[in-house]
Design a protein around this motif. Sequence first.
Motif, PDB file in Angstrom:
ATOM      1  N   ASP A 143       0.847  -1.368   0.353  1.00  8.64           N
ATOM      2  CA  ASP A 143      -0.054  -0.178  -0.234  1.00  8.64           C
ATOM      3  C   ASP A 143       0.471   1.542   0.002  1.00  8.64           C
TER       4      ASP A 143
ATOM      5  N   ARG B  67       2.765   1.813  -3.317  1.00  8.42           N
ATOM      6  CA  ARG B  67       1.062   2.047  -4.314  1.00  8.42           C
ATOM      7  C   ARG B  67       1.109   3.787  -4.160  1.00  8.42           C
TER       8      ARG B  67
ATOM      9  N   VAL C  11      -0.450   7.839   3.668  1.00 12.53           N
ATOM     10  CA  VAL C  11      -0.713   7.132   4.076  1.00 12.53           C
ATOM     11  C   VAL C  11       1.019   6.358   4.056  1.00 12.53           C
TER      12      VAL C  11
END
Length: 439
Positions: A274, A277, A397
């Motif tokens: 993640d 990404r 993130v």
Amino acid sequence: MNREETIILGAGLAGLSAAYHLKSGYALFEKDNEIGGMARSIHKDGYIFDYDGHLLHFRNKYTFNLASELLNGNMAPHKRNSWVYSKGIFTRYPFQANFYGLPNSVVKDCLMGLIKARLPLIQPSPHRGEGKGEGNFENWIIKTFGEGIANHFMLPYNRKFWTIEPKELTCEWLDGFVPVPDLEDTVTGAISDNTKPYGYNSRFWYPVKGGISELAKGFSERIRNIHVNKKAVTIDQHRKEVVFADATIKKFKNMVTTMPLPELSNLLVDMPLDVRRAFSMLRWTSIFVLNIGIKSDNLTEKHWVYYPEENVIFYRIGFPTSFSMDVAPERKISIYAEIAYSDTKKIDKNEAISKAMSDLKRCGIISDESSVEICLPMDIKYGYALYDSNRKHAVQVIKDYLEKFGIYTIGRYGSWRYMSMEDVILDGKKIAESLKFKV
Ligand SMILES: Cc1cc2nc3c(=O)[nH]c(=O)nc-3n(C[C@H](O)[C@H](O)[C@H](O)COP(=O)(O)OP(=O)(O)OC[C@H]3O[C@@H](n4cnc5c(N)ncnc54)[C@H](O)[C@@H]3O)c2cc1C
């Protein structure tokens, strides 16, 4: 291998400010052979060229006082004198408050569009202060200014500047960057030469001597433990180690990195999917800047000019000699021309130079190319983070993941935000204060 409490990567203004405010317990590493990052100046043939126009705007008393101290009085105020060039005519910036002098049909379009946009709303300036919320930038433009201002300036200019459709952008970055005048002010600017100042940069400051790099120099005179020619090539966040290009290794307790996030992603090891990404979602524009020196007795009082029309390659030109006489030899002036490009809007750099030269001539900025003494192209790979709908989540993130390892990514390209020099100085101060508190 030795250990520093805090390792700072990058000696741009964010990294320098972090070091300055930490005062001790840090080591600062810069990949290039000089400090300053984007706020650097190049001395060539008697000219001083900043990487691109770099003017100091202050919203905060603290940064004003700090910059005054760092520059030791070498800073002069200027009242912005900026313009827009369209339909072969110069009008004052911002366009949305000044269409006096444009053809009647354009003035009518702009006024009628604005009236239609504002009419359903009873307040005179309904959208003032908006722009931090949700929704796309194109809708915001049309709702705020109407179709006329949108079509004659806002949409073509922003397409050129951001290299993508304004509807692909969010409004998170606006934060006062786009002035929203009252209806009455706009009407005044439609029927007369309106000199009322608008926006965050209606006043700015600039070093009297030496170009913008003087600011970084002021920091460097007050901080120690700066190491240049030290490029970080691997960051093992799990082992809390950084490896440099010269094969030296440093361990750290905390790391403050100011390098662009896409570069940082190439240095980190073993990241979860993640996070990888999230890094891959970041998009940006690049700026190809032509720094030009010309022989001329004609010192313009204009500071900079915006070019919204598609048939002109640059989106803006500026005249550094109108901020400081020190940046060019006598009877010479300097100009910067800014051309935006990106993955979605590519340019051929040689063609861009020829087109820029012919556009400068066509727009009446240079009389002929023989007056050009020097043309120094500078390619700024990371110009502006693109505020598309993925940016905010992706950055969160990345930041959340890195902070688990004591790695804090700050500054314009580490935060992946539209930040001024003042903003990144404050960012450096903020992280220093929070790290001091943690120790
Ligand atoms: C075209 C343009 C015009 C601008 N005009 C203005 C203006 O008029 N006024 C204003 O206030 N602001 C302006 N800005 C914004 C201003 O330049 C930035 O906010 C500020 O200089 C960014 O500082 P920083 O330290 O965050 O990043 P940077 O200056 O990019 O510093 C990051 C540093 O990290 C170093 N680095 C990168 N990778 C590594 C590595 N692997 N190892 C070690 N070091 C590394 C880099 O060499 C660099 O020195 C402009 C920006 C652009 C792009």
